[in-house]
Design an enzyme around this catalytic site. Structure first.
Site, PDB file in Angstrom:
ATOM      1  N   GLY A   1       5.306  -6.809   4.442  1.00  0.00           N
ATOM      2  CA  GLY A   1       4.646  -7.995   3.101  1.00  0.00           C
ATOM      3  C   GLY A   1       6.483  -7.703   1.788  1.00  0.00           C
TER       4      GLY A   1
ATOM      5  N   LYS B   1      -0.418  -6.610  -4.744  1.00  0.00           N
ATOM      6  CA  LYS B   1      -0.289  -8.466  -4.841  1.00  0.00           C
ATOM      7  C   LYS B   1       0.185  -9.359  -5.626  1.00  0.00           C
ATOM      8  CE  LYS B   1      -4.130  -6.192  -7.849  1.00  0.00           C
ATOM      9  NZ  LYS B   1      -5.111  -6.255  -8.837  1.00  0.00           N
TER      10      LYS B   1
ATOM     11  N   ILE C   1       1.671   3.224   6.679  1.00  0.00           N
ATOM     12  CA  ILE C   1       0.947   4.238   7.653  1.00  0.00           C
ATOM     13  C   ILE C   1       0.998   3.814   8.697  1.00  0.00           C
ATOM     14  CG2 ILE C   1       0.238   5.475   5.539  1.00  0.00           C
ATOM     15  CD1 ILE C   1      -2.646   4.192   5.955  1.00  0.00           C
ATOM     16  N   ASP C   2       0.432   1.919   8.689  1.00  0.00           N
ATOM     17  CA  ASP C   2       0.262   1.923  10.268  1.00  0.00           C
ATOM     18  C   ASP C   2       1.443   1.395  11.251  1.00  0.00           C
ATOM     19  OD1 ASP C   2      -2.048   1.176   8.690  1.00  0.00           O
ATOM     20  OD2 ASP C   2      -1.303  -1.042   8.795  1.00  0.00           O
TER      21      ASP C   2
ATOM     22  N   GLY D   1       0.989  -1.508  -0.483  1.00  0.00           N
ATOM     23  CA  GLY D   1      -0.169   0.046   0.179  1.00  0.00           C
ATOM     24  C   GLY D   1       0.425   1.538   0.333  1.00  0.00           C
TER      25      GLY D   1
HETATM   26  O1  F6P Z   1      -1.195  -1.624   5.752  1.00  0.00           O
HETATM   27  C1  F6P Z   1      -1.305  -0.482   5.339  1.00  0.00           C
HETATM   28  C2  F6P Z   1      -3.146  -0.304   5.122  1.00  0.00           C
HETATM   29  O2  F6P Z   1      -3.208   1.142   5.317  1.00  0.00           O
HETATM   30  C3  F6P Z   1      -4.079  -0.674   5.978  1.00  0.00           C
HETATM   31  O3  F6P Z   1      -3.887  -0.534   7.223  1.00  0.00           O
HETATM   32  C4  F6P Z   1      -5.335  -1.075   5.616  1.00  0.00           C
HETATM   33  O4  F6P Z   1      -6.020  -2.153   5.723  1.00  0.00           O
HETATM   34  C5  F6P Z   1      -4.559  -2.147   3.409  1.00  0.00           C
HETATM   35  O5  F6P Z   1      -3.138  -1.326   3.531  1.00  0.00           O
HETATM   36  C6  F6P Z   1      -5.127  -1.684   3.217  1.00  0.00           C
HETATM   37  O6  F6P Z   1      -4.742  -1.659   2.347  1.00  0.00           O
HETATM   38  P1  F6P Z   1      -5.695  -1.576   0.964  1.00  0.00           P
HETATM   39  O7  F6P Z   1      -6.813  -1.453   0.847  1.00  0.00           O
HETATM   40  O8  F6P Z   1      -4.525  -0.942  -0.595  1.00  0.00           O
HETATM   41  O9  F6P Z   1      -5.923  -3.141  -0.273  1.00  0.00           O
END
Ligand code: F6P
Length: 369
Positions: free
Chosen positions: A117, A74, A139-140, A11
């Site tokens: 990941g 992905k 961001i987490d 992300g």
């Molecule tokens: O890992 C960061 C994050 O923002 C998570 O908090 C969230 O669950 C995920 O990415 C959502 O990612 P996407 O919608 O891009 O699959």
């Protein structure tokens, strides 16, 4: 003279472009060439997706959100789902092809910017012989071995800003507002923004929540003539009964569930149990967008420059990390072992409780509050 390739995976997070900027400039000064692989590993599979990056290509990008290279969460190259002619899904491993292309293109090092990941994938390439340096992004803020990841500060600012705005409407309508923020395994965004944004309740994955406790806090507010409440809940938070919330697996090739729904659940329960007017909203990807804060920009630029220094020192299969305000290399393997959780004995948790915020569990000090 060296030839470096840089990729952004997972992300996106504000600050990715600042890392790219720093890498391109630091390499240029050494006379090294930098290439960018588009959309994660696509450039390693298809030469048209590999772009040369010169200072002119990155002019001014340090202050912009997103990534000029594109990203994806992905298609793990070690287990990539593809549809065959019969329409069936097959899992194939394209990692050998990527290794061959990496060597054929004459790269000396891959700087992989990513969260758990993407860094896990980078580490597996390192085990296959690819010289890799990791740069921690999410961001987490849930990556181990670094005090901070870039993107987190910007996300917290966005969430705090949203909470500030919700106070007036919640107060005007004497409502409970439930805000779902990101935070898959850890409650960093919820905790930091909730404390800073005057939340009454903060629910995080580290503390299973009890709706009775949440509603008691809302009732306490009423007793004290405060007729509105703000609840912040991390998307990965779950109930004491063990219930968690997601929207399924999503697109082909994703390895993670799409989280979501806990805010709506909490709002529904509050409405049912307290009869108060309650609304919920999901901040979602707003938290991933926009310009990086000064803190994130500086951190990302420092990470990028430090990564290039590690290339020079040949400290591969390591990630640049921020520890006690300085840049240090740490083995990628150590950073991806577990997710960094909120320390429940930390002063931030104590601060939340001390100022009367309910964390969804029984507050040992609530008596007499
Ligand atoms: O890992 C960061 C994050 O923002 C998570 O908090 C969230 O669950 C995920 O990415 C959502 O990612 P996407 O919608 O891009 O699959």
């Amino acid at each position: 003279m060296k030839k470096i390739v840089i990729s952004t995976g997972g992300g996106d997070a504000p600050g990715l472009n600042a890392v790219i900027y720093a890498v391109v400039h630091a390499c240029y000064r050494k006379g090294w060439e930098v290439y960018g692989s588009r959309n994660g590993y696509a450039g390693f599979m298809d030469i048209d997706e590999m772009v040369r990056l010169l200072p002119r290509d990155v002019a001014g990008i340090y202050s912009t959100g997103g990534t000029i290279l594109g990203s994806t969460n992905k298609g793990d190259p070690f287990a990539r789902p593809v549809q065959n002619l019969a329409g069936e899904i097959q899992i194939i491993d394209v990692s050998d092809k990527i290794m061959r292309n990496f060597n054929r293109m004459g790269f000396d090092c891959h700087i992989a910017i990513g969260g758990d990941g993407s860094l896990d994938i980078a580490h597996r390439f390192a085990l296959k012989g690819m010289p890799v340096i990791g740069v921690p992004k999410t961001i987490d803020n849930d990556l181990e071995q670094t005090d901070r990841t870039f993107g987190f500060d910007t996300a917290v600012s966005t969430a705090t800003d949203a909470l500030d705005k919700l106070h007036s409407t919640a107060k005007s309508h004497r409502r409970v507002m439930v805000v779902e923020v990101m935070g898959r395994d850890s409650g960093w965004i919820a905790l930091y923004s909730g404390i800073s944004g005057g939340a009454d309740v903060i629910l995080i994955p580290e503390i299973p929540f009890d709706m009775e406790e949440v509603c008691e806090k809302i009732a306490d507010n009423e007793l004290q003539d405060k007729h509105y409440s703000i609840v912040v809940v991390a998307e990965g938070a779950g109930t004491v009964e063990g219930q968690t919330f997601n929207k399924g697996r999503g697109e082909l090739g994703r390895t993670e569930l799409i989280l979501g729904g806990v805010g709506e659940y909490v709002a529904g329960e509050v409405r049912r149990r307290t009869d108060k007017d309650t609304r919920s909203l999901v901040l979602g990807h707003l938290q991933r967008g926009g310009s990086p804060t000064t803190f994130d920009r500086l951190l990302a630029l420092r990470f990028g420059a430090a990564a290039v220094r590690l290339v020079e020192e040949r400290v591969f299969d390591h990630m640049v990390a921020l520890k006690n305000s300085i840049m240090v290399p740490v083995p990628i393997a150590d950073a991806i072992k577990t997710r960094k959780k909120v320390d429940l004995t930390s002063d931030k948790i104590m601060t939340a409780r001390d100022i009367g915020i309910c964390l969804g569990d029984k507050d040992p000090d609530r008596e007499g509050y």
